[in-house]
Design a protein around this motif. Sequence first.
Motif, short mmCIF file in Angstrom:
data_model
loop_
_atom_site.label_atom_id
_atom_site.label_comp_id
_atom_site.label_asym_id
_atom_site.label_seq_id
_atom_site.Cartn_x
_atom_site.Cartn_y
_atom_site.Cartn_z
N LEU A 51 0.80 -1.22 0.00
CA LEU A 51 0.00 0.00 0.00
C LEU A 51 0.83 1.28 0.00
CD1 LEU A 51 -2.51 -1.03 2.82
CD2 LEU A 51 -2.98 -1.04 0.37
N ALA A 52 2.00 1.25 0.62
CA ALA A 52 2.72 2.48 0.92
C ALA A 52 3.89 2.76 -0.02
CB ALA A 52 3.23 2.45 2.36
N LEU A 53 3.97 2.05 -1.14
CA LEU A 53 4.99 2.41 -2.12
C LEU A 53 4.76 3.85 -2.58
CD1 LEU A 53 5.09 -0.82 -4.34
CD2 LEU A 53 6.99 0.11 -3.02
N PRO A 54 5.80 4.60 -2.89
CA PRO A 54 7.22 4.23 -2.97
C PRO A 54 7.97 4.41 -1.65
CG PRO A 54 6.94 6.47 -3.76
CD PRO A 54 5.56 5.97 -3.38
N PHE A 55 7.26 4.64 -0.56
CA PHE A 55 7.92 4.94 0.71
C PHE A 55 8.39 3.68 1.43
CE2 PHE A 55 4.56 8.04 -0.28
CZ PHE A 55 5.37 9.13 -0.56
N THR A 56 7.65 2.59 1.29
CA THR A 56 8.07 1.30 1.81
C THR A 56 7.42 0.22 0.96
OG1 THR A 56 8.00 -0.22 3.70
CG2 THR A 56 6.18 1.32 3.49
N ASP A 57 8.15 -0.88 0.76
CA ASP A 57 7.58 -1.98 -0.03
C ASP A 57 7.02 -3.09 0.86
OD1 ASP A 57 9.90 -3.05 1.00
OD2 ASP A 57 10.71 -3.74 -0.92
N THR A 58 6.80 -2.80 2.13
CA THR A 58 6.23 -3.79 3.05
C THR A 58 4.88 -4.28 2.53
OG1 THR A 58 7.28 -2.77 4.97
CG2 THR A 58 5.40 -4.21 5.39
N PRO A 59 4.68 -5.61 2.41
CA PRO A 59 3.37 -6.12 2.00
C PRO A 59 2.45 -6.26 3.21
CG PRO A 59 4.99 -7.91 2.05
CD PRO A 59 5.71 -6.66 2.46
N PHE A 60 1.43 -5.42 3.28
CA PHE A 60 0.51 -5.41 4.41
C PHE A 60 -0.65 -6.38 4.16
CE2 PHE A 60 2.46 -1.18 4.31
CZ PHE A 60 2.91 -1.06 5.62
N GLY A 61 -1.07 -7.08 5.20
CA GLY A 61 -2.21 -7.97 5.08
C GLY A 61 -2.76 -8.34 6.45
N LEU A 62 -3.97 -7.88 6.75
CA LEU A 62 -4.59 -8.21 8.03
C LEU A 62 -5.01 -9.67 8.07
CD1 LEU A 62 -5.66 -7.25 10.78
CD2 LEU A 62 -7.80 -6.64 9.63
N GLY A 63 -5.56 -10.15 6.96
CA GLY A 63 -5.93 -11.56 6.88
C GLY A 63 -7.20 -11.91 7.62
N SER A 64 -8.16 -10.98 7.73
CA SER A 64 -9.39 -11.27 8.47
C SER A 64 -10.53 -11.74 7.57
CB SER A 64 -9.84 -10.03 9.25
OG SER A 64 -10.25 -9.00 8.38
N ILE A 65 -10.31 -11.77 6.25
CA ILE A 65 -11.37 -12.21 5.34
C ILE A 65 -10.74 -13.02 4.22
CG2 ILE A 65 -11.33 -10.16 3.87
CD1 ILE A 65 -14.42 -10.37 3.76
N PHE A 66 -11.44 -14.06 3.79
CA PHE A 66 -10.97 -14.89 2.69
C PHE A 66 -11.14 -14.13 1.38
CE2 PHE A 66 -11.40 -18.55 -0.30
CZ PHE A 66 -10.16 -19.13 -0.06
N ILE A 67 -10.39 -14.52 0.37
CA ILE A 67 -10.39 -13.79 -0.89
C ILE A 67 -11.75 -13.83 -1.58
CG2 ILE A 67 -9.58 -15.74 -2.28
CD1 ILE A 67 -7.86 -13.72 -3.82
N ILE A 68 -12.56 -14.85 -1.29
CA ILE A 68 -13.93 -14.92 -1.79
C ILE A 68 -14.85 -15.14 -0.59
CG2 ILE A 68 -15.59 -16.15 -3.24
CD1 ILE A 68 -13.25 -17.10 -4.96
N ASP A 69 -15.76 -14.20 -0.37
CA ASP A 69 -16.71 -14.33 0.74
C ASP A 69 -18.01 -13.65 0.33
OD1 ASP A 69 -18.17 -14.28 3.12
OD2 ASP A 69 -16.35 -14.22 4.34
N LEU A 70 -19.01 -14.46 0.00
CA LEU A 70 -20.27 -13.92 -0.51
C LEU A 70 -21.00 -13.08 0.52
CD1 LEU A 70 -21.63 -16.93 -2.59
CD2 LEU A 70 -20.44 -14.88 -3.41
N ALA A 71 -20.75 -13.32 1.81
CA ALA A 71 -21.40 -12.51 2.83
C ALA A 71 -20.98 -11.06 2.72
CB ALA A 71 -21.08 -13.06 4.22
N TYR A 72 -19.79 -10.81 2.19
CA TYR A 72 -19.35 -9.44 1.94
C TYR A 72 -19.85 -8.94 0.59
CZ TYR A 72 -16.48 -5.36 1.04
OH TYR A 72 -16.07 -4.09 0.75
N THR A 73 -19.80 -9.79 -0.42
CA THR A 73 -20.06 -9.36 -1.79
C THR A 73 -21.53 -9.14 -2.09
OG1 THR A 73 -18.13 -10.66 -2.47
CG2 THR A 73 -19.60 -9.91 -4.21
#
Length: 336
Positions: free
Chosen positions: A114-136
């Motif tokens: 998210l924070a490029l070009p200031f940092t290349d850290t890959p951020f990920g909370l991981g609280s939701i699966f990549i597919i979740d119909l309850a959200y969509t």
Amino acid sequence: MDSLTQVALGAAIGVATLGRRTKPWKAALVGALAGTVPDLDAFIDHGDPISNMTFHRAESHAFFYLTLIAPVLAWLAAMVFRDQQNFKRWWLAVWLALVTHPLLDYFTIYGTQLALPFTDTPFGLGSIFIIDLAYTIPLLVGVIVAISRARHQGLSWNKAGLILSSLYLCWSAYAQNHVAGIAEASLRERGFQADQILVTPSPFNTILWRVVAVSGTDYAQGFYSFFDDKPQIVFETHPRQTELLASLKDDWPTQRIVWFTHGFYKMSQRGDRIIITDLRMGQEPHYNFNFEVASDQSGTVTPIPPHRLSERPDLGAGLSWLWQRLKGNQISAPGL
């Protein structure tokens, strides 16, 4: 998140921002297209599967660069629909659709820079699966109603869809934190000294959670469902075989995975091939990202161009286990 969800979110953002100033279908279309733009980087071939994996969700998902291109895309949209007098509102709608894409991706575990070009850290909370119909689904319903019904009523449905989906994200973060507390207590009871703990939802839901605890030489995997009889997690321990990493400390692809996974990886050897695995996505013994990175010829380890291994677990057995375990039944995952 998956492409359909990003389209739905972008469209909902577009309608919420522009729905009173232009026809909702126009706002939804522009929002959906803007919400798709960041994932166009998936079509870029960086030369090898590890580079493709770790450079996805990089510059195209960075708030800084998306903010820079927002006025250009907004100007194009305003020109196409001959609505230059509302350019600032188009600009706001496009910017919001662009930046909410990586913001939503942050809630998954993959890793978003998210924070490029200031940092290349890959951020990920991981609280939701990549597919979740309850959200969509709330987003889709809200957008469809907004396009098909009278403006006032339709915009209310769209607003409700955004509120419900946002509340679901909040629930996912709360549930993750709750399960993390149970995991820490269970690990202490077991006597497992964890350096790091990862808590992620199982596919398609936020009821059944997978926990991975990593120590220097081992990792433990366990599951917790909110329908379990008691707040306790049973863990299975597996070796990480980190000794295989010693000869690859200068190998960029291998070290790139070590960095990208924040240390949630394991090493293994099959025949004369050395493999590194991302422990965050998948579950024992089937993982989404396994890469051959070296060959071992009579004790001589030589890096090789990385090759992603394709694994095809039994989908039917996996879904059956998922449903049973989600309901609180203490059964082992397929393959364990």
